[in-house]
Every structure is written in structure tokens, then in C-alpha cells.
Design a protein around this motif. Structure first.
Motif, PDB file in Angstrom:
ATOM      1  N   GLY A 121      -1.165   0.931  -9.171  1.00 17.14           N
ATOM      2  CA  GLY A 121      -1.886  -0.141  -8.507  1.00 17.14           C
ATOM      3  C   GLY A 121      -0.982  -1.351  -8.365  1.00 17.14           C
ATOM      4  N   LEU A 124      -4.856  -4.916  -4.974  1.00 16.42           N
ATOM      5  CA  LEU A 124      -5.916  -5.895  -5.211  1.00 16.42           C
ATOM      6  C   LEU A 124      -5.344  -7.299  -5.126  1.00 16.42           C
ATOM      7  CD1 LEU A 124      -7.764  -4.255  -8.251  1.00 16.42           C
ATOM      8  CD2 LEU A 124      -8.347  -4.090  -5.820  1.00 16.42           C
ATOM      9  N   SER A 143      -3.968   1.625  -4.940  1.00 15.80           N
ATOM     10  CA  SER A 143      -4.696   0.496  -4.357  1.00 15.80           C
ATOM     11  C   SER A 143      -3.958  -0.814  -4.585  1.00 15.80           C
ATOM     12  CB  SER A 143      -6.097   0.389  -4.955  1.00 15.80           C
ATOM     13  OG  SER A 143      -6.868   1.535  -4.656  1.00 15.80           O
ATOM     14  N   ASN A 152       0.826  -1.208   0.000  1.00 15.58           N
ATOM     15  CA  ASN A 152       0.000   0.000   0.000  1.00 15.58           C
ATOM     16  C   ASN A 152       0.861   1.260   0.000  1.00 15.58           C
ATOM     17  OD1 ASN A 152      -3.162  -0.159   0.337  1.00 15.58           O
ATOM     18  ND2 ASN A 152      -2.321  -1.973   1.354  1.00 15.58           N
ATOM     19  N   ASP A 209      -5.980 -11.277  -6.084  1.00 12.97           N
ATOM     20  CA  ASP A 209      -6.700 -12.336  -6.784  1.00 12.97           C
ATOM     21  C   ASP A 209      -6.770 -13.530  -5.839  1.00 12.97           C
ATOM     22  OD1 ASP A 209      -6.897 -10.795  -9.082  1.00 12.97           O
ATOM     23  OD2 ASP A 209      -5.021 -11.548  -9.908  1.00 12.97           O
ATOM     24  N   THR A 210      -7.965 -13.861  -5.356  1.00  9.83           N
ATOM     25  CA  THR A 210      -8.107 -14.875  -4.311  1.00  9.83           C
ATOM     26  C   THR A 210      -8.063 -16.288  -4.874  1.00  9.83           C
ATOM     27  OG1 THR A 210     -10.510 -15.037  -4.393  1.00  9.83           O
ATOM     28  CG2 THR A 210      -9.587 -13.251  -3.071  1.00  9.83           C
ATOM     29  N   ASP A 260      -6.416  -3.418   1.933  1.00 12.91           N
ATOM     30  CA  ASP A 260      -6.248  -2.036   2.393  1.00 12.91           C
ATOM     31  C   ASP A 260      -5.118  -1.941   3.402  1.00 12.91           C
ATOM     32  OD1 ASP A 260      -6.738   0.649   2.560  1.00 12.91           O
ATOM     33  OD2 ASP A 260      -8.860   0.432   3.064  1.00 12.91           O
ATOM     34  N   GLN A 315     -11.754 -11.327  -6.341  1.00 15.11           N
ATOM     35  CA  GLN A 315     -10.764 -10.279  -6.144  1.00 15.11           C
ATOM     36  C   GLN A 315     -11.217  -9.408  -4.978  1.00 15.11           C
ATOM     37  OE1 GLN A 315      -9.978  -6.953  -9.139  1.00 15.11           O
ATOM     38  NE2 GLN A 315      -8.228  -8.295  -9.560  1.00 15.11           N
ATOM     39  N   ARG A 316     -10.293  -9.013  -4.130  1.00 15.13           N
ATOM     40  CA  ARG A 316     -10.639  -8.130  -3.024  1.00 15.13           C
ATOM     41  C   ARG A 316      -9.556  -7.077  -2.836  1.00 15.13           C
ATOM     42  NH1 ARG A 316      -7.917  -9.038   1.869  1.00 15.13           N
ATOM     43  NH2 ARG A 316      -6.839 -11.060   2.074  1.00 15.13           N
ATOM     44  N   VAL A 317      -9.969  -5.978  -2.219  1.00 15.07           N
ATOM     45  CA  VAL A 317      -9.027  -4.901  -1.917  1.00 15.07           C
ATOM     46  C   VAL A 317      -8.239  -5.259  -0.664  1.00 15.07           C
ATOM     47  CG1 VAL A 317      -8.811  -2.476  -1.252  1.00 15.07           C
ATOM     48  CG2 VAL A 317     -10.497  -3.157  -2.975  1.00 15.07           C
ATOM     49  N   ARG A 368      -1.254  -5.633  -8.073  1.00 13.19           N
ATOM     50  CA  ARG A 368      -2.096  -6.817  -8.165  1.00 13.19           C
ATOM     51  C   ARG A 368      -1.314  -8.004  -7.623  1.00 13.19           C
ATOM     52  NH1 ARG A 368      -5.327  -8.884 -13.584  1.00 13.19           N
ATOM     53  NH2 ARG A 368      -6.545 -10.543 -12.570  1.00 13.19           N
TER      54      ARG A 368
END
Length: 344
Positions: free
Chosen positions: A247, A321, A319, A238, A323-324, A333, A329-331, A249
């Protein structure tokens, strides 16, 4: 070490009188054994010529260590202090050279425990090629501290041409880590007897400057390197995303995690991305050099478990992100609050 007569530390050891001088001269100075510290001056005087021969910039850092308990599998507060400060210099590409050591000791600390911590610091400093050249000792009343706090500051030199910074991540870059995540946090939990697990997990506490030098040999243009301590990999990513306006990923399937650590996280509802590490770094490198850097990391003892965990993207800027494993996909934070207190 000659040792001191008292079985535990008393307020007299911080009074400035005979007991304090005995503590310094018989316990602390012999532990580190070098002419700078041995001169007992109020400062260390370091020649500039030797520094200039190594690079064109100084790197300077400081950190305080308040871990509970003081001793744990894989290290102790002394090991942590030396490695933590060395690594804060290392991730700038600097060669760590000199450390200071400030001790805040609670009245009643057993002398043998202080000796043990000093021995750990001295051993780790020798292994890392750094010298503890100056320091300070304070003793506080019972209840005013938690046994022992350690502050270490570090001085290193950055070679000419090395430009590692949080602002240099670019879309297309590759994100790497140097091994399994979360070991330190779980080692501390086990040392606190807070987990009813029959597992042995040692802290990953280790110096990283040799690894970073190997990475620089494979790619002189490393963009970003950070050690993932409090707040873990998620916090580092972050910070890089915000500083570079990009970003990130991350692929959950690519995260290196020991089974014991994964199990502890599942039991306690913790996220390994936020778990503290003390010997892990996050690196952002140009894609064209990613394979070479990964190979160099895996060839070094501190990077044997290195892995590619993601890439830098243009959007959403600022941000991270994930990849689960389930295809979503979730942020990820910035950490809110704290998962584990007094971790380093």
C-alpha cells in the motif's frame, strides 16, 4: 543550417525523391550534426566495447509525442521528445546515450516551425549528453495528422549493481518527488488559451538522468523510480502498489504545488495528483537513506523542490490512500478516462 527552399512542407518531401533528400540533408542532418547520422545509412552502427565499459545491461525505450499545441511556455514538442525518452532511461538508473528521431509531418507545416523543433531537439540532446544517430521522415496529407508527430527511441546502459524496479517497494520505504507537481499540464492549458488566468506557468520539461545519478550516489539501493508523465503521480503510485503488492500512504499537506497550479486545479475541478509532468519523478527509497537521498536531490538543479510525500505500508496492498487536508482519508485510484487530452 542551410535550409530548404520551400516555405512549407509538401507531400514531395516524403516521396523519396529530390525534395525529401533536400529536407534530410539540408535541414535534419545539419541540426544534429554527428557522423552516425551524417553517413545517411539506414541504421546507426554502435560499437559494443564502449557500451560494455559503461555497464552490464542495455536499457531501450520508445515513445511518441503528439502534444497540442506544438509550442508552449518552457518547451515544445522537440524538447518534450528528447527529455521524455531520456527520462524513461534515467529512471532505470541508465546512462542515456543514443536516440532515434521519427517525424510524421502534416502537409503544409511551415518549414520554419520544423526548423524550430529540430533546433530544440538538438539543443536539448546536447544538454543531456545524448546523440540523435538515426531517424525517419514521413509526410502525410492535410488532415491526416495534427501538424507534427515525433517518435523517439532511446538506448542507454545500466551500470552493474543498479537494480531499480517497480516490484521493489517495501513497507517502511519513503516516497519522494523532486519538485512541484502539475506544471506541464497547466502550461499546456495556458498555451491552448483554455484558462482565463493571468498567470505564467512554464512546463517542467527537463532531463532527469543527472538527478538520478546523484540519488544513486547517496543510496546505491534505490528501490523504485518512475517519471510521472501522463496520469501523474497518482498513476505511478498505483502502478508501484500493484507491482510490489504493497500500500502507499500519501500526505496531501506534503505535496509540493505552485499556487498558480493549485488555483487552476480548483477552478477546473482537476486533481493535481493526476496532472501530467515532464520533469518530475517519484522515488521509493529505504527509510534509512531517505534523508541522504532528499539532500542529494535538493542539491541538484532538477531536484531543488524535492519533498517527502508519503510512505509504503503493508495494507491495503495494491491501493493508494491520501491523508487529506481536512483530516480524512480517501482512496486515490487509477485514473479513469483522461483529465486532459493531447498533453504529451
Amino acid at each position: 543550417m542551410g535550409g530548404i527552399r520551400d516555405a512549407s512542407i509538401t507531400l514531395a518531401h516524403g516521396s523519396g525523391g529530390r525534395a525529401m533528400h533536400e529536407l534530410i540533408e539540408r535541414l535534419i542532418v545539419p541540426a544534429f550534426d554527428n557522423p552516425w547520422l551524417g553517413s545517411l545509412e539506414d541504421q546507426a552502427r554502435i560499437g559494443l566495447a564502449g557500451l560494455l565499459a559503461r555497464g552490464d545491461r542495455l536499457a531501450f525505450t520508445t515513445d511518441s509525442y503528439v502534444v497540442s499545441p506544438l509550442f508552449f511556455a518552457g518547451g515544445d514538442i522537440g524538447t518534450l521528445a528528447v527529455c521524455g525518452t531520456v527520462n524513461d532511461l534515467a529512471v532505470a538508473g541508465a546512462q542515456p546515450l543514443y536516440l532515434s528521431c521519427g517525424l510524421v509531418i502534416e502537409e503544409g507545416l511551415p518549414t520554419h516551425e520544423l526548423e524550430r523543433v529540430l533546433a530544440s531537439m538538438a539543443e536539448q540532446a546536447r544538454a543531456a549528453g545524448v546523440v540523435v544517430v538515426t531517424g525517419d521522415t514521413k509526410v502525410v496529407q492535410r488532415g491526416a495528422a495534427d501538424r507534427l508527430f515525433v517518435n523517439t527511441s532511446g538506448l542507454g546502459v545500466v551500470p552493474a549493481g543498479v537494480d531499480i524496479a517497480a516490484t521493489r517497494a517495501r513497507p517502511g520505504d519513503v516516497v519522494l518527488v523532486n519538485g512541484p507537481l502539475g506544471d506541464h499540464a497547466v502550461a499546456i492549458l495556458l498555451a491552448r488559451n483554455e484558462l482565463d488566468l493571468h498567470a505564467t506557468v512554464a512546463s517542467d520539461c527537463q532531463p532527469l538522468h543527472g538527478l538520478v545519478q546523484a540519488m544513486l550516489a547517496a543510496c546505491a539501493d534505490l528501490h523504485c523510480v518512475r517519471d510521472a508523465t501522463r496520469g501523474g503521480v497518482a498513476t505511478v503510485l498505483n502502478e508501484l502498489a500493484v507491482s510490489s503488492c504493497v500500500g502507499v500512504r500519501v500526505h496531501e499537506s506534503a505535496l509540493p504545488v505552485r499556487d498558480e497550479v493549485r488555483g487552476a486545479c480548483e477552478i477546473l475541478g482537476l486533481d493535481v495528483l493526476y496532472m501530467a509532468n515532464e520533469g518530475k519523478l517519484v522515488a521509493v527509497v529505504p527509510r534509512t537513506h531517505a534523508d541522504a537521498v532528499l539532500a542529494a536531490m535538493r542539491a541538484h538543479p532538477a531536484g531543488a523542490g524535492a519533498a517527502v510525500i508519503g510512505e509504503i505500508v503493508a495494507e491495503p496492498a495494491g491501493s493508494v490512500l491520501l491523508d487529506t487536508l481536512f483530516g480524512g482519508q480517501r482512496v486515490v485510484d487509477m485514473l479513469v478516462g483522461e483529465q486532459l487530452p493531447r498533453i504529451c
